[in-house]
Structures are given as C-alpha cells and as structure tokens.
Scaffold this motif. Structure first.
Motif: not given
Length: 594
Positions: A481-486, A568-569, A575-581, A591-594
């Motif tokens: 998830y954090a990787r996608i935020q990056s 792709r973005v 995907v990130a939003l679905t992980i979060k949900s 976390p937004e960053r790791m």
C-alpha cells in the motif's frame, strides 16, 4: 448484471437454441493460466441433460456467445472446458465505473431490513484482557464491520461478567492485602491492579489448602473448607443481599477495571455500541421459565428444579432453574437474548463470538429459544473459534501466566521497530512518526496473523513470525500500500480522467488486476454469509500478489504512451483504496509511507 450473470443467461439460451433442452445451472471457473481465456464454462455437468461430445457442445456454445454477446471476443475448447476470452473494452468500461467509487464493494443497508447484534469480548472484571480476548475482539469487531459492508445494520455489544465468586476473590484479596492502594497510587492500569489480587487470592488459597491437608484433610475437603474461599463465598452472599460496604467495594474495583479495559480497547482499535452487565442480567430469564412450563417446553422435577428435555433433538436434558429457584447461566442467556430484542426491536438476529468450548451451550440456547416460539431464534449464530496457543504453552489466568493484551500490543510495536530499523527505510521520520508507524505495523501484523486463519482453527501465535515484510503477512500488504502511495505522489500528470474503452488495449497483467478487483464485492458478501474475516484477509493478499506481479512486469510511470500511464496509475490507486477498504474491515490501518 455482472459478466457471469450475463454469460449464465446466454449459455442457457445457447443450449436451448442448439439442443432444445433447458439447464438449471452453469458451472463457471477461472481459466487456467496456460490457456487463453478469462472465464471458463465446465461442460461435463451439462451431459446429464445434453447428449453429445463435450468438445462439440462447448464449440456450439462458444459460437453462439461470439455472435450474440458483445463482451465475448473469442473462445477455445479444451476437452470439456469452454474457455471464453472477454474484450478489453468490457474490462476498461467496468474499471471506469468503479474507479471513482470510494465505497466500491460496500452495500448500503435498506431501511426495512432487520439489524444484527454482534456480541464479542465479554470479559470478567477480575483480570486484564489477554491473548485469548484479543482473538475474540478482533473476530467480533471484524465480523461486525463485514456485516455492515454487506448491507446490514449492526449493533456491537458485549456482556461484562461483573459478578460472581471470581469477582469476590479479587475483592477479598485487595481488602486483606491491598493496604488501600489504587491505580493512581501504584501507576498501574486498573484492570492490572485488580488482576494482581486475583492471582494473590489463588496463592493464599493454595497455602491454606496445604495447611489443611497437613492437618489430615483430603485434598477435596481442603479445597472446599479453605477459610479464604469460605470468606469469598460469604462476600458474594452479602453482595447479592445488597450489603452497602461490599457493593461500594465492588463498584470501586469494577470501575478501575472498566477504565483499564477502555484503554486496551482503544489501543486495539475496537469499540461497542451498547454494553450489558451480568449484574443487571443474571436475574433475567426466570419469567420465561414459568412461560416455558406453561407451554410444555420445560418440566419440573420432584425436587422443584426445572429442566428442558432435548433428547428428541439429539441433545440431553438441560437444567434452567435450580431446586432453590435460582437461575443458571442458561436461564440468564435466555433472558439476555430476549431483553436485547426488547431494547432493540429492529434486531432480527445475533452473532455470539465465543470460544469453541461453548459449542454445546449455544446449540442448547438457540434450540430452547426456538422452542419458546421466538422467530428471530432462527437467525442466531455462534461465531465459534479455536484457542490461541503460544510457543511457550498454555495460559492460566489465576496463576498469572497469561499473555497480557497490553503487553503483547507493546511487544508487537517494539518488534516492528527493531525490524524497521534493520531495514533502514525510515530516513526523514521524526521520533513520533516512527513510534506511530511501529504501532501501525505491529498491530497490523498481530491482527492479520489472527484474522487470516479460519476462525474455527486453533492458532499457534508467534509474534516474530507475524512481523515479516515478505509473504502472507500484514506488514507485506501494508508495504505494498505504501509503495503505491509513493507511485501516486510521483505521478506529475493529470490522471483522474475517464479513458475511452475503444481506444485502449490492456496488457495481460492489467486485465488480471481488474479481474481481481471485480471479485471484491462478492468476497465481502461471502465473508458476511460465512462470518469469516479470513476470506477478506486472503483476498487482500491475492490482490497484493497480483499487483506486485503487475508492478514487476509493466512500467507504470515510465510507459511511452500517456493513456498507458494514466490507466496504470489509476489501477494502482484503485488497488490501494481496495487494500485500505479491505484492511478497514479487519480493523487494520495502512501507513502512507514505510
């Protein structure tokens, strides 16, 4: 109507058109990776209705679908399996509909639907919460959230076991040995302070047993005649009689415990909508014993005790009222269930999160409530779960060998900190940010490790094994998830636009990712129907594996074509939003960053 429903109808029509027969169901499965296709129709079950060669039947159905279903691009038949290829445009159009839906997969409750009450935690007020309570709380909370997401109105509740001999043991030990100490004077959480006196009682009780055995008593006699136990029993009688001094002591110590529990619940990230207390409910149910006697559901023995004979139902006889007229636990649970429906008339069912050692109790409870004529008794569910073991062995509260919930939460954060420091990825973090991140990772590891396992299975919990940044773990998913935020932070172009489905073709990895996203609503409904957070956990892991395969095989920000970069973005963001949900349904933060 989703793709499978569309195909279902057309496959039935194809069989009717080609062979003049009707079929009730169609069996679908995912196409095996070595064959071209997105969804497969299994032909073999049709042979009961359609006579012929399965390859020919599959070919006839495939030709019908290509000509009559706009979404179907091509097909191939391998033995008795019809592999159907779906056009890219279908997947792009589908993705466009879910991309901006922040509540994707979630269903809003209908006003006319009955609510569900989910009970979990339900601790005793003589000790702190421990590892066993953690599994109970995580399961109950997650199932409540999943039921909400599936479209149910949910009330979260617990019944606090705040009366009885075990409570008096702590009270008596504090009165004798406490010297007036309080949570404030000791700096201890209230539940820990009271728990220490429960252990102290057991130590003194064992000493007295040894003395009595030395005086010639048998062990059984010594256990019953130990003065400290008799004093505790006397204290319970005084409490039941309303003795002011004892009730004041009980109130004071229980509130110490409630304050301690509140801290643990907050740290664990669980909450409740309504609380019930055994001190208020232990007399409930007696009126329904009389009602059951009138209806013939119960029968009175010669000694005056009242029983329910369930032998015709494959169970045994169960006492519901003692000869002296006092209630038993079963009576109380009958009364509490009925009281809850009175308090919340919109409730049409209940989920009880209780360990599997109580399986029989709940079979009996649900059956008695049905026999008493309550229609909602058909919608009662025992969320039975296995025990949690540690590599060091079994826990015992009275001996003080339990794994304290607060200590475990702190240990998980500390372990997450050690591993994160070793990986050296925390440059630029303040100390406060680091501590918050460690807690997020540590709790995520704990919750995911417990919830990814089917509730019915026993768990061997190893804290260090759960905090791994590789494999089927919470931290691995949080890291993705954090990787996608990056990636999203680095996207320096406008990507929140709707792409034309006819002007874009998909990479196979993009298509696989959309297919995985498409499953999310169905997974939520299945998890709600089966009361299993494990389905959500393992779906999320599969989604993350699919994303990482996509990430390794296609260039996201470095793609040559702007439309490719945009899709792709967008895929990464969804995907990130679905992980979060999904993780939200498990009570896990990301976390937004790791």
């Amino acid at each position: 109507m989703n793709l499978q429903e569309t195909l279902l109808n057309h496959v039935k029509q194809a069989v009717q058109s080609s062979y003049g027969v009707s079929i009730d169901t169609v069996e679908f499965q995912a196409t095996r990776k070595e064959f071209a296709g997105d969804i497969t129709v299994v032909i073999f079950p049709m042979l009961r209705f359609v006579k012929g060669n399965p390859v020919q039947i599959g070919t006839d159905i495939g030709n019908y679908l290509v000509y009559n279903v706009g979404e179907v691009k091509a097909f191939n038949v391998v033995k008795g399996f019809l592999n159907i290829e779906i056009k890219d445009a279908y997947y792009i159009q589908f993705f466009n509909t879910i991309y901006t839906d922040d509540q994707y997969g979630f269903v809003r409750p209908k006003a006319q639907d009955k609510a569900v009450m989910v009970e979990y935690s339900s601790p005793n007020t003589n000790k702190p919460l421990h590892l066993g309570h953690i599994r109970n709380n995580l399961l109950g909370y997650s199932v409540a959230e999943i039921l909400k997401a599936s479209g149910k109105k949910v009330y979260k509740t617990q019944i606090i076991n705040d009366r009885g001999i075990h409570i008096c043991k702590s009270m008596l030990a504090w009165k004798r040995f406490g010297n007036g100490e309080t949570p404030e004077s000791t700096g201890l959480k209230g539940d820990k302070l009271v728990g220490n006196y429960y252990v102290k009682f057991d130590q003194e009780y064992k000493k007295e047993i040894e003395i009595l055995i030395g005086q010639g008593k048998t062990e059984e006699e010594a256990k019953k005649q130990a003065p400290i136990l008799l004093d505790a029993q006397n204290m319970l009688q005084k409490w039941e009689a309303g003795d002011k001094e004892i009730v004041a002591l009980w109130n004071m110590m229980n509130h110490w415990v409630y304050d301690g529990f509140d801290i643990t619940y907050k740290n664990l990230g669980v909450d409740f909508d309504v609380l019930y207390y055994e001190s208020n409910t232990y007399l409930l149910g007696k009126e329904f014993v009389a009602e059951g006697l009138k209806k013939g559901v119960f029968e009175k023995e010669e000694d005056g005790s009242v029983w329910c004979d369930l032998t015709q139902d494959g169970l045994d006889k169960k006492i519901v009222q003692r000869a002296d007229g006092t209630a038993v636990y079963m009576t109380q649970d009958i009364g509490t269930a009925i009281q809850r429906i009175k308090d919340f008339p919109d409730v049409g069912g209940m989920v009880y999160t209780v360990g599997n050692e109580q399986d029989y109790h709940f079979k009996v409870l649900f059956l008695i409530l049905k026999k008493l004529g309550f229609d909602w008794a058909d919608n009662l569910y025992h969320l039975s779960y296995g025990m949690v073991d540690l590599p060091s062995g079994k826990m015992k509260s009275r001996e003080g060998t339990v794994v304290d919930a607060d200590d475990l939460i702190d240990e998980m954060a500390a372990t997450a900190g050690e591993i994160s420091e070793e990986l050296g990825k925390l440059d630029g973090y303040s100390e406060t940010e680091k501590q918050d991140l460690y807690k997020t990772i540590g709790l995520g590891a704990l919750k995911y490790f417990i919830l990814k396992v089917d509730p019915k299975k026993r768990i061997l919990f190893d804290p260090k094994e759960s905090i791994d940044f590789q494999g089927n773990t919470g931290p691995f998913i949080q890291y993705t998830y954090a990787r996608i935020q990056s990636i999203i932070r680095k996207a320096d172009f406008e990507y929140n636009i709707t792409l034309n489905a006819d002007e874009l073709s998909l990479h196979q990895k993009e298509k696989e990712l959309i297919k995985q996203l498409e499953l999310f609503p169905e997974v939520i409904q299945n998890a709600a129907d089966t009361h299993s957070p494990a389905l959500i956990a393992n779906y999320t892991y599969d989604l993350v594996k699919e994303f990482n395969s996509f990430y390794q095989n296609v260039s996201i920000l470095g793609a040559d074509d702007l439309n490719e970069k945009i899709i792709r973005v967008q895929l990464s963001k969804k995907v990130a939003l679905t992980i979060k949900s999904a993780f939200g349904l498990l009570g896990i933060n990301v976390p937004e960053r790791m």
